[in-house]
Scaffold this active site. Structure first.
Site, short mmCIF file in Angstrom:
data_model
loop_
_atom_site.label_atom_id
_atom_site.label_comp_id
_atom_site.label_asym_id
_atom_site.label_seq_id
_atom_site.Cartn_x
_atom_site.Cartn_y
_atom_site.Cartn_z
N PHE A 1 0.86 -1.17 0.00
CA PHE A 1 0.00 0.00 0.00
C PHE A 1 0.91 1.23 0.00
O PHE A 1 2.07 1.14 0.36
CB PHE A 1 -0.88 0.02 1.24
N LEU B 1 -5.63 -0.81 10.22
CA LEU B 1 -5.68 0.07 9.05
C LEU B 1 -5.38 -0.76 7.80
O LEU B 1 -4.38 -1.49 7.79
CB LEU B 1 -4.65 1.18 9.23
N SER B 2 -6.24 -0.67 6.80
CA SER B 2 -6.00 -1.32 5.52
C SER B 2 -5.87 -2.84 5.71
O SER B 2 -6.82 -3.47 6.16
CB SER B 2 -4.76 -0.68 4.89
N SER B 3 -4.72 -3.44 5.40
CA SER B 3 -4.57 -4.88 5.64
C SER B 3 -4.87 -5.20 7.10
O SER B 3 -5.44 -6.25 7.42
CB SER B 3 -3.15 -5.32 5.27
#
Ligand SMILES: *[C@@H]1O[C@H](CO)[C@@H](O)[C@H](O)[C@H]1NC(C)=O
Length: 364
Positions: A3, A137-139
């Site tokens: 990311f 967050l995210s993953s």
């Protein structure tokens, strides 16, 4: 798959003067997937402290993520709770939210290792088991949803930023990248998503963590459809009607966010124009977890929903919308209508295009 680097991850630590620091922990127990582990224990640890498990984004690390979550660390110093930072063992630094092992309770994947790490911390620090939480967050948001599904008895609440529903990223491989899901094309019913989550801990009938779901409308990495799919999943679990939040709160917790309150156990927070580089909101999370005053009872503008026609409209791309496609058929589960939708509106036999809400209709 990496990311983009998050700007807040580069916060320097030189300016921090707390005596406590992030410590690596080893020999904490069974670690089948080989994660690394770090812990932040404040100098003034509360008796029976709370514990927050913080899962980083792809390419992140415990120390970088501590930079992202520095407000949690400050709060840990003042409130005396512990923050646990697991670190991904996978190439690319993503969490495994795609293999059968990690998508199964005690299946031996990253989720098992993280849960074992949390168990170790709970015992070692006499953590109050009614105050064990997860953020990501995210993953790490994807992992937080997976932890909520695989260890619902361990976590009391979760807060996820720019993730996907538990199971959406399944590929059958370790730390795989599921572009169907990332692109917002894994669309199904609340019932189906709830079944996917339940199947990760078959037979479990106890309490489940309440969930807060953050997403940005302009997320360029994890399509904003995943906000809706995740709300569907936990709506299905908690028996809320997806698409009919009890309250819609503008500018909450602040502009440009809108909060959709489904009930005590589920809240969605949607940021208009926010990209994948979404800011985590420690203050809001800590209130959601009940670690700070009150439980974030909304005090700002309230738009009580009175009918199903008042379903909030999400901000979609402002490019001119091409007409919907005719003369083609959408397959079972596929979207076949809804605001901004431009695909096929007819469904393959025997499925019917079924109205779910103003955002989408689906071949069911
Ligand atoms: C990606 O996940 C969806 C469910 O979200 C699944 O239907 C699909 O088969 C997965 N794709 C791959 C390549 O495994």
């Amino acid at each position: 798959m990496k990311f983009p680097t998050l700007t807040s991850a580069v916060l320097a630590f030189a300016s921090l003067s707390e005596a406590a620091s992030l410590q690596q922990v080893t020999n904490w127990g069974s670690n089948p997937s080989g994660i690394r582990a770090y812990i932040y224990v404040p100098d003034k640890l509360a008796a029976n402290p709370a514990l927050i498990v913080a899962s980083h984004y792809c390419g992140g690390s415990a120390s970088a993520f501590q930079g992202n979550t520095i407000a949690y660390r400050s709060a840990a110093d003042s409130l005396g709770f512990i923050v646990l930072y697991p670190e991904s063992p996978n190439s690319g630094g993503c969490w495994d939210v795609s293999s059968p092992a990690s998508l199964t309770r005690d299946g031996g994947g990253d989720s098992t290792s993280i849960a074992n790490l949390a168990k170790w911390a709970i015992t070692k620090y006499s953590v109050d088991t009614s105050r064990v939480f997860a953020i990501g967050l995210s993953s790490g948001a994807m992992m937080t949803n997976v932890l909520a599904a695989t260890y619902p008895d361990m976590f009391k609440a979760g807060s996820v930023y720019a993730g996907v529903s538990a199971g959406c990223f399944r590929t059958g491989t370790v730390a795989g990248w599921n572009s169907t899901c990332a692109n917002g094309q894994s669309i199904t019913t609340p019932q189906h998503w709830a079944d996917v989550a339940r199947a990760m801990y078959p037979g479990y009938a106890g309490a489940r963590p309440k969930m807060m779901i953050y997403h940005g409308s302009s997320d360029e990495i994890i399509n904003n459809q995943n906000f809706q799919e995740t709300l569907k999943q936990w709506s299905g679990i908690f028996g809320y009607t997806y698409g009919s939040p009890q309250q819609t709160l503008s500018n909450n917790p602040s502009s440009p966010y809108t909060k959709y309150v489904y009930g005590d156990n589920l809240v969605g927070v949607y940021g208009a124009g926010i990209t994948h580089n979404i800011n985590m909101n420690a203050q809001h999370d800590l209130a959601w977890f009940g670690l700070t005053g009150g439980n974030a009872a909304p005090t700002t503008t309230t738009t009580a929903r009175t009918s199903t026609t008042a379903v909030p409209t999400f901000v979609t791309s402002t490019t001119s919308s091409p007409p919907v496609q005719t003369g083609c058929v959408a397959q079972r589960w596929a979207q076949c209508g809804g605001q901004g939708f431009t695909g096929c509106t007819a469904c393959a036999s025997p499925y019917k295009c079924t109205f779910s809400n103003n955002w989408y209709s689906q071949c069911l």
